[in-house]
Write a protein that holds these residues in place. Structure first.
Motif, PDB file in Angstrom:
ATOM      1  N   ILE A  24       0.807  -1.212   0.104  1.00 29.19           N
ATOM      2  CA  ILE A  24      -0.121   0.002   0.154  1.00 29.19           C
ATOM      3  C   ILE A  24       0.880   1.314  -0.180  1.00 29.19           C
ATOM      4  N   PHE A  25       1.543   1.211   0.787  1.00 25.73           N
ATOM      5  CA  PHE A  25       2.779   2.260   0.702  1.00 25.73           C
ATOM      6  C   PHE A  25       3.805   2.580  -0.279  1.00 25.73           C
ATOM      7  N   LEU A  26       3.987   1.342  -0.908  1.00 29.18           N
ATOM      8  CA  LEU A  26       4.708   1.417  -2.255  1.00 29.18           C
ATOM      9  C   LEU A  26       3.808   2.212  -3.374  1.00 29.18           C
ATOM     10  N   GLY A  27       2.653   1.849  -3.323  1.00 28.78           N
ATOM     11  CA  GLY A  27       1.716   2.432  -4.335  1.00 28.78           C
ATOM     12  C   GLY A  27       1.376   3.906  -3.848  1.00 28.78           C
ATOM     13  N   LEU A  28       1.348   4.172  -2.636  1.00 33.94           N
ATOM     14  CA  LEU A  28       1.128   5.754  -2.284  1.00 33.94           C
ATOM     15  C   LEU A  28       2.434   6.607  -2.682  1.00 33.94           C
ATOM     16  N   SER A  29       3.592   5.973  -2.298  1.00 36.38           N
ATOM     17  CA  SER A  29       5.022   6.544  -2.938  1.00 36.38           C
ATOM     18  C   SER A  29       5.045   6.707  -4.466  1.00 36.38           C
ATOM     19  N   LEU A  30       4.459   5.705  -5.127  1.00 40.29           N
ATOM     20  CA  LEU A  30       4.631   5.668  -6.558  1.00 40.29           C
ATOM     21  C   LEU A  30       3.616   6.617  -7.185  1.00 40.29           C
ATOM     22  N   LEU A  31       2.592   6.867  -6.402  1.00 38.12           N
ATOM     23  CA  LEU A  31       1.416   7.841  -6.704  1.00 38.12           C
ATOM     24  C   LEU A  31       2.030   9.142  -6.496  1.00 38.12           C
ATOM     25  N   THR A  32       2.678   9.358  -5.513  1.00 30.34           N
ATOM     26  CA  THR A  32       3.053  10.745  -4.980  1.00 30.34           C
ATOM     27  C   THR A  32       4.302  11.313  -6.208  1.00 30.34           C
ATOM     28  N   PHE A  33       5.239  10.037  -6.430  1.00 31.54           N
ATOM     29  CA  PHE A  33       6.075  10.441  -7.403  1.00 31.54           C
ATOM     30  C   PHE A  33       5.631  10.532  -8.916  1.00 31.54           C
ATOM     31  N   MET A  34       4.583  10.193  -9.213  1.00 36.34           N
ATOM     32  CA  MET A  34       3.967  10.366 -10.389  1.00 36.34           C
ATOM     33  C   MET A  34       3.419  11.577 -10.544  1.00 36.34           C
ATOM     34  N   PHE A  35       2.744  12.063  -9.434  1.00 38.41           N
ATOM     35  CA  PHE A  35       2.184  13.248  -9.201  1.00 38.41           C
ATOM     36  C   PHE A  35       2.996  14.568  -9.390  1.00 38.41           C
ATOM     37  N   SER A  36       4.207  14.208  -8.748  1.00 35.27           N
ATOM     38  CA  SER A  36       5.301  15.535  -8.708  1.00 35.27           C
ATOM     39  C   SER A  36       6.262  15.465  -9.835  1.00 35.27           C
ATOM     40  N   ARG A  37       6.335  14.350 -10.783  1.00 39.82           N
ATOM     41  CA  ARG A  37       7.392  14.360 -11.958  1.00 39.82           C
ATOM     42  C   ARG A  37       6.606  13.781 -13.201  1.00 39.82           C
ATOM     43  N   GLU A  38       6.988  14.357 -14.344  1.00 41.28           N
ATOM     44  CA  GLU A  38       6.426  14.137 -15.819  1.00 41.28           C
ATOM     45  C   GLU A  38       7.433  12.938 -16.148  1.00 41.28           C
TER      46      GLU A  38
END
Length: 181
Positions: free
Chosen positions: A79-93
């Protein structure tokens, strides 16, 4: 950043057994010249959190990898891997580069203990990312009538910005991508 470094070290303790090597890694991470760069790290800018997010992603990948599929902690890590990936995706193109690492770890883990249930467990980070993206796109659609994650990836803004970047300026200005010409 310090918290992500500490969490990264806590995940490495299963790989690196001697404490002195963990301390050396911590010192290298904390006193890395990039962390003192005013352009990349010390400004309040989305690039400054990228390093922390990558460390969190790698931490959750390491912890996921060392945990057995039947251990309940694996859900927390996924779950936290998914949240970290999500945050990374929202912050970088340019977030796409992290996925080969994630996929490779998933494949290696599955080759050790393959079952249909384990494949379903590996869908947790994907579900977290896709459902969150859908929520953000739906909110954008309700407010702006465009079903998009952000204006930088898939919208007319990107097309217009790329066209503006083609204009050659009369004079170059540092940190100004589109000067008045």
């Amino acid at each position: 950043y310090t918290l992500s470094c500490l969490y990264f070290l806590s995940s490495l303790k299963y790989i690196v057994k001697e404490k002195k090597y963990l301390i050396i890694i911590f010192i290298i991470l904390m006193f890395n010249p990039v962390t003192y760069s005013s352009d990349l790290f010390q400004r309040l800018y989305r690039n400054s959190i990228s390093y922390s997010l990558v460390l969190f992603i790698l931490s959750f990948l390491f912890l996921f990898y060392k945990t057995k599929f039947n251990d309940k902690k694996i859900y927390f890590y996924l779950i936290f891997l998914g949240l970290s990936l999500l945050t990374f995706m929202f912050s970088r193109e340019d977030y796409i580069w992290i996925f080969p690492v994630v996929i490779l770890i998933f494949i290696i883990k599955l080759t050790k203990d393959f079952s249909f249930l384990n494949v379903i467990k590996l869908m947790i980070p994907i579900i977290v990312v896709l459902s969150s993206q859908f929520i953000v796109k739906s909110i954008n659609y309700s407010y702006y009538d465009i079903f998009t994650l952000n204006e930088l990836n898939d919208s007319n803004y990107k097309k217009a910005y790329l066209e503006l970047l083609k204009i050659k300026p009369d004079k170059y200005y540092n940190r100004v991508s589109i000067p008045k010409t």
